[in-house]
Design a protein around this motif. Sequence first.
Motif, mmCIF file in Angstrom:
data_model
loop_
_atom_site.group_PDB
_atom_site.id
_atom_site.type_symbol
_atom_site.label_atom_id
_atom_site.label_comp_id
_atom_site.label_asym_id
_atom_site.label_seq_id
_atom_site.Cartn_x
_atom_site.Cartn_y
_atom_site.Cartn_z
ATOM 1 N N GLU A 1 -27.217 49.374 -33.389
ATOM 2 C CA GLU A 1 -26.886 48.876 -32.053
ATOM 3 C C GLU A 1 -28.149 48.341 -31.376
ATOM 4 O O GLU A 1 -29.238 48.903 -31.530
ATOM 5 N N ILE A 2 -27.997 47.282 -30.607
ATOM 6 C CA ILE A 2 -29.127 46.683 -29.897
ATOM 7 C C ILE A 2 -29.409 47.449 -28.613
ATOM 8 O O ILE A 2 -28.509 47.714 -27.818
ATOM 9 N N TYR A 3 -30.677 47.807 -28.435
ATOM 10 C CA TYR A 3 -31.150 48.444 -27.204
ATOM 11 C C TYR A 3 -31.486 47.356 -26.184
ATOM 12 O O TYR A 3 -31.077 47.410 -25.039
ATOM 13 N N ARG A 4 -32.270 46.350 -26.617
ATOM 14 C CA ARG A 4 -32.612 45.242 -25.737
ATOM 15 C C ARG A 4 -33.109 44.066 -26.554
ATOM 16 O O ARG A 4 -33.478 44.216 -27.721
ATOM 17 N N GLU A 5 -33.092 42.910 -25.930
ATOM 18 C CA GLU A 5 -33.638 41.695 -26.527
ATOM 19 C C GLU A 5 -34.565 41.049 -25.510
ATOM 20 O O GLU A 5 -34.387 41.210 -24.301
ATOM 21 N N PHE A 6 -35.562 40.337 -26.002
ATOM 22 C CA PHE A 6 -36.495 39.674 -25.096
ATOM 23 C C PHE A 6 -36.992 38.390 -25.725
ATOM 24 O O PHE A 6 -36.960 38.217 -26.940
ATOM 25 N N GLY A 7 -37.418 37.453 -24.878
ATOM 26 C CA GLY A 7 -37.912 36.171 -25.352
ATOM 27 C C GLY A 7 -36.785 35.262 -25.798
ATOM 28 O O GLY A 7 -35.604 35.598 -25.680
ATOM 29 N N THR A 8 -37.170 34.095 -26.299
ATOM 30 C CA THR A 8 -36.199 33.113 -26.776
ATOM 31 C C THR A 8 -36.694 32.493 -28.077
ATOM 32 O O THR A 8 -37.848 32.644 -28.443
ATOM 33 N N GLY A 9 -35.793 31.821 -28.748
ATOM 34 C CA GLY A 9 -36.157 31.115 -29.961
ATOM 35 C C GLY A 9 -36.419 32.044 -31.133
ATOM 36 O O GLY A 9 -36.144 33.241 -31.075
ATOM 37 N N PRO A 10 -36.995 31.486 -32.195
ATOM 38 C CA PRO A 10 -37.185 32.262 -33.417
ATOM 39 C C PRO A 10 -38.168 33.417 -33.277
ATOM 40 O O PRO A 10 -38.138 34.362 -34.052
ATOM 41 N N GLN A 11 -39.032 33.388 -32.287
ATOM 42 C CA GLN A 11 -40.006 34.464 -32.104
ATOM 43 C C GLN A 11 -39.494 35.557 -31.169
ATOM 44 O O GLN A 11 -40.221 36.493 -30.857
ATOM 45 N N ARG A 12 -38.234 35.444 -30.730
ATOM 46 C CA ARG A 12 -37.706 36.447 -29.798
ATOM 47 C C ARG A 12 -37.702 37.831 -30.449
ATOM 48 O O ARG A 12 -37.772 37.952 -31.667
ATOM 49 N N GLY A 13 -37.607 38.842 -29.625
ATOM 50 C CA GLY A 13 -37.606 40.207 -30.138
ATOM 51 C C GLY A 13 -36.261 40.874 -29.940
ATOM 52 O O GLY A 13 -35.569 40.617 -28.954
ATOM 53 N N THR A 14 -35.898 41.717 -30.874
ATOM 54 C CA THR A 14 -34.693 42.528 -30.782
ATOM 55 C C THR A 14 -35.102 43.972 -31.052
ATOM 56 O O THR A 14 -35.763 44.247 -32.049
ATOM 57 N N VAL A 15 -34.712 44.856 -30.156
ATOM 58 C CA VAL A 15 -35.029 46.279 -30.300
ATOM 59 C C VAL A 15 -33.725 47.018 -30.559
ATOM 60 O O VAL A 15 -32.766 46.885 -29.793
ATOM 61 N N TYR A 16 -33.681 47.758 -31.653
ATOM 62 C CA TYR A 16 -32.486 48.491 -32.060
ATOM 63 C C TYR A 16 -32.661 49.980 -31.791
ATOM 64 O O TYR A 16 -33.768 50.512 -31.913
ATOM 65 N N PHE A 17 -31.557 50.644 -31.444
ATOM 66 C CA PHE A 17 -31.573 52.098 -31.364
ATOM 67 C C PHE A 17 -31.781 52.639 -32.773
ATOM 68 O O PHE A 17 -31.176 52.162 -33.731
ATOM 69 N N LEU A 18 -32.630 53.636 -32.892
ATOM 70 C CA LEU A 18 -32.895 54.259 -34.186
ATOM 71 C C LEU A 18 -32.972 55.765 -33.969
ATOM 72 O O LEU A 18 -34.028 56.376 -34.048
ATOM 73 N N GLY A 19 -31.831 56.349 -33.650
ATOM 74 C CA GLY A 19 -31.800 57.785 -33.378
ATOM 75 C C GLY A 19 -32.650 58.117 -32.169
ATOM 76 O O GLY A 19 -32.410 57.598 -31.093
ATOM 77 N N GLY A 20 -33.688 58.935 -32.369
ATOM 78 C CA GLY A 20 -34.563 59.321 -31.272
ATOM 79 C C GLY A 20 -35.668 58.319 -30.996
ATOM 80 O O GLY A 20 -36.538 58.564 -30.179
ATOM 81 N N GLY A 21 -35.669 57.197 -31.645
ATOM 82 C CA GLY A 21 -36.687 56.169 -31.432
ATOM 83 C C GLY A 21 -36.044 54.791 -31.484
ATOM 84 O O GLY A 21 -34.824 54.652 -31.368
ATOM 85 N N TYR A 22 -36.864 53.795 -31.668
ATOM 86 C CA TYR A 22 -36.383 52.419 -31.690
ATOM 87 C C TYR A 22 -37.044 51.654 -32.832
ATOM 88 O O TYR A 22 -38.134 52.005 -33.280
ATOM 89 N N LEU A 23 -36.399 50.581 -33.259
ATOM 90 C CA LEU A 23 -36.970 49.660 -34.234
ATOM 91 C C LEU A 23 -37.000 48.292 -33.586
ATOM 92 O O LEU A 23 -35.955 47.757 -33.213
ATOM 93 N N GLU A 24 -38.185 47.742 -33.421
ATOM 94 C CA GLU A 24 -38.327 46.412 -32.841
ATOM 95 C C GLU A 24 -38.597 45.404 -33.947
ATOM 96 O O GLU A 24 -39.551 45.546 -34.706
ATOM 97 N N VAL A 25 -37.767 44.370 -34.034
ATOM 98 C CA VAL A 25 -37.963 43.266 -34.965
ATOM 99 C C VAL A 25 -38.371 42.077 -34.102
ATOM 100 O O VAL A 25 -37.575 41.574 -33.307
ATOM 101 N N SER A 26 -39.628 41.661 -34.227
ATOM 102 C CA SER A 26 -40.124 40.573 -33.386
ATOM 103 C C SER A 26 -41.223 39.818 -34.114
ATOM 104 O O SER A 26 -41.824 40.318 -35.055
ATOM 105 N N GLY A 27 -41.464 38.619 -33.640
ATOM 106 C CA GLY A 27 -42.505 37.803 -34.245
ATOM 107 C C GLY A 27 -42.213 37.545 -35.709
ATOM 108 O O GLY A 27 -41.081 37.693 -36.164
ATOM 109 N N SER A 28 -43.228 37.123 -36.416
ATOM 110 C CA SER A 28 -43.072 36.903 -37.852
ATOM 111 C C SER A 28 -44.419 37.118 -38.523
ATOM 112 O O SER A 28 -45.447 37.166 -37.873
#
Length: 130
Positions: free
Chosen positions: A30-57
């Motif tokens: 599940e997505i916690y939050r998203e930020f920025g735009t375009g291909p470099q935008r970031g997506t932060v996912y719920f990961l139990g007691g923490g988060y996983l951020e997929v951003s940049g390249s």
Amino acid sequence: MVHVLSSRTLLHPTDPERSRHFYGEVLGLEIYREFGTGPQRGTVYFLGGGYLEVSGSADSPPAPGLQLWIQVPDVAAAHKEITARGATILREPKKEPWGLIEMWAADPDGVRIAIVEVPPDHPIRYRPGM
């Protein structure tokens, strides 16, 4: 000691869109939050007691020692679900000598993901004095 309020793992994949598809659609995080735009935008996912951020390249995959550990209530159900969605399964679910039921998957860059079930009678669940 540092007083930690929250934490997240930062992942800079070689193909951000492919990785967002994997973590959001294949693993179903599940997505916690998203930020920025375009291909470099970031997506932060719920990961139990923490988060996983997929951003940049990145030009190359993350360090080979990077692994994620995700606890789920039912590894067999998770296996069936993510296999149907096209996940790369490195190892089928198996009860380990230490009592956890584990399977291993990989993200598009080869990051190893341990998907773990903790049985009700496992010592991890032991609460002294209870």
